[in-house]
Design a protein around this motif. Structure first.
Motif, PDB file in Angstrom:
ATOM      1  N   ASP A  66      35.988 -36.254 -32.625  1.00 38.41           N
ATOM      2  CA  ASP A  66      36.411 -37.149 -31.553  1.00 38.41           C
ATOM      3  C   ASP A  66      35.380 -38.236 -31.313  1.00 38.41           C
ATOM      4  O   ASP A  66      35.713 -39.411 -31.141  1.00 38.41           O
ATOM      5  CB  ASP A  66      36.622 -36.368 -30.251  1.00 38.41           C
ATOM      6  N   GLN A  67      34.100 -37.850 -31.294  1.00 41.24           N
ATOM      7  CA  GLN A  67      33.044 -38.827 -31.068  1.00 41.24           C
ATOM      8  C   GLN A  67      32.940 -39.813 -32.229  1.00 41.24           C
ATOM      9  O   GLN A  67      32.727 -41.016 -32.019  1.00 41.24           O
ATOM     10  CB  GLN A  67      31.706 -38.106 -30.864  1.00 41.24           C
TER      11      GLN A  67
ATOM     12  N   ASP B  24      35.680 -42.317 -31.895  1.00 40.27           N
ATOM     13  CA  ASP B  24      35.365 -43.294 -30.851  1.00 40.27           C
ATOM     14  C   ASP B  24      34.381 -44.346 -31.355  1.00 40.27           C
ATOM     15  O   ASP B  24      34.529 -45.540 -31.066  1.00 40.27           O
ATOM     16  CB  ASP B  24      34.769 -42.589 -29.627  1.00 40.27           C
TER      17      ASP B  24
ATOM     18  N   LEU C 261      36.161 -46.692 -33.729  1.00 35.69           N
ATOM     19  CA  LEU C 261      37.031 -47.593 -32.978  1.00 35.69           C
ATOM     20  C   LEU C 261      36.211 -48.672 -32.274  1.00 35.69           C
ATOM     21  O   LEU C 261      36.616 -49.848 -32.238  1.00 35.69           O
ATOM     22  CB  LEU C 261      37.848 -46.795 -31.954  1.00 35.69           C
ATOM     23  N   ASP C 262      35.055 -48.311 -31.734  1.00 37.02           N
ATOM     24  CA  ASP C 262      34.179 -49.304 -31.111  1.00 37.02           C
ATOM     25  C   ASP C 262      33.769 -50.378 -32.113  1.00 37.02           C
ATOM     26  O   ASP C 262      33.706 -51.571 -31.773  1.00 37.02           O
ATOM     27  CB  ASP C 262      32.927 -48.631 -30.551  1.00 37.02           C
TER      28      ASP C 262
ATOM     29  N   ASP D 282      45.225 -43.481 -25.300  1.00 40.18           N
ATOM     30  CA  ASP D 282      45.495 -42.136 -25.798  1.00 40.18           C
ATOM     31  C   ASP D 282      46.170 -41.337 -24.681  1.00 40.18           C
ATOM     32  O   ASP D 282      45.553 -41.010 -23.670  1.00 40.18           O
ATOM     33  CB  ASP D 282      44.166 -41.481 -26.198  1.00 40.18           C
TER      34      ASP D 282
END
Length: 225
Positions: free
Chosen positions: A11-12, A15, A18-19, A80
């Motif tokens: 998940d991290q 993220d 995506l950043d 999400d």
């Protein structure tokens, strides 16, 4: 390069990727570097990178093309909905916590015994030890829960304590989710609020204890927005 430090790693990693897409590191249609390049940049293994890419593919940001690689198919992702629902549940939990803990804080200030106050102070010290970047989220939540339970117990109302204990499993799960969404936990300002609450209880200042408890929980709700 910022690296992943907390679980769940996939998940991290998603993220962080995506950043980087949002920041314009890769244009629409651009091909991402391979797993062997991304893995050390993110500080995770190749299997974690693959899972992160699968997550972003499911959200329409990336697409894997057989034999060609991974390409950017959108420069942002829609909200999400799983996260939206988790935040809604967290808000409900915080409202329920306020219903129990604000009144308990006031009652604790009026009724606390020397023994109960010592228990609260020990729980505050334990909470201080179980916080910060090097502490597991679950351990921090458990220490925080033990502190608030000590306050509720000091209120001297067995029904409030039963409500708190019966509610704890759902509250714990929501708080763990919240801290993972937020990405940080147990900073100095947060600990200071809990210290002020103990001071108010020690001084038998019921109004201040209730105000601090209510404001603390309201600030958590506001941070979710």
């Amino acid at each position: 390069m910022t690296q992943v430090r907390r679980t769940p790693l996939a998940d991290q990693a998603a993220d962080l990727l995506l950043d980087r897409v949002r920041a314009g590191e890769w244009e629409l249609g651009a091909k991402l570097p391979g797993e062997t390049t991304l893995a050390p940049q993110l500080g995770v293994g190749r299997s974690t990178v693959r899972e992160a890419i699968r997550q972003l593919a499911g959200r329409g940001v990336l697409a894997s093309r057989q034999g060609a690689g991974v390409f950017v198919t959108a420069l942002d992702a829609p909200e999400d909905w799983d996260a939206v629902l988790r935040r809604a549940d967290i808000e409900h939990v915080l409202e329920a916590r306020a219903a129990i803990e604000v009144e308990s804080a006031a009652l604790a200030a009026r009724r606390r015994t020397p023994t109960a106050l010592r228990t609260i102070r020990r729980a505050l010290m334990d909470r201080d030890r179980q916080r910060g970047a090097g502490t597991d989220v679950e351990a921090h939540v458990d220490a925080d829960t033990a502190f608030h339970r000590a306050v509720v117990a000091a209120a001297g109302n067995p029904i409030l304590l039963d409500l708190f204990d019966g509610f704890t499993p759902r509250s714990r799960a929501a708080m763990v989710d919240m801290l993972r969404i937020r990405g940080t936990h147990g900073d100095d300002a947060d600990q200071d609020v809990h210290t002020l609450l103990v001071d108010a209880i020690a001084a038998r200042d019921a109004d201040t204890a209730a105000t601090l408890s209510r404001a603390h929980l309201a600030s958590i709700v506001a941070a979710l927005s």
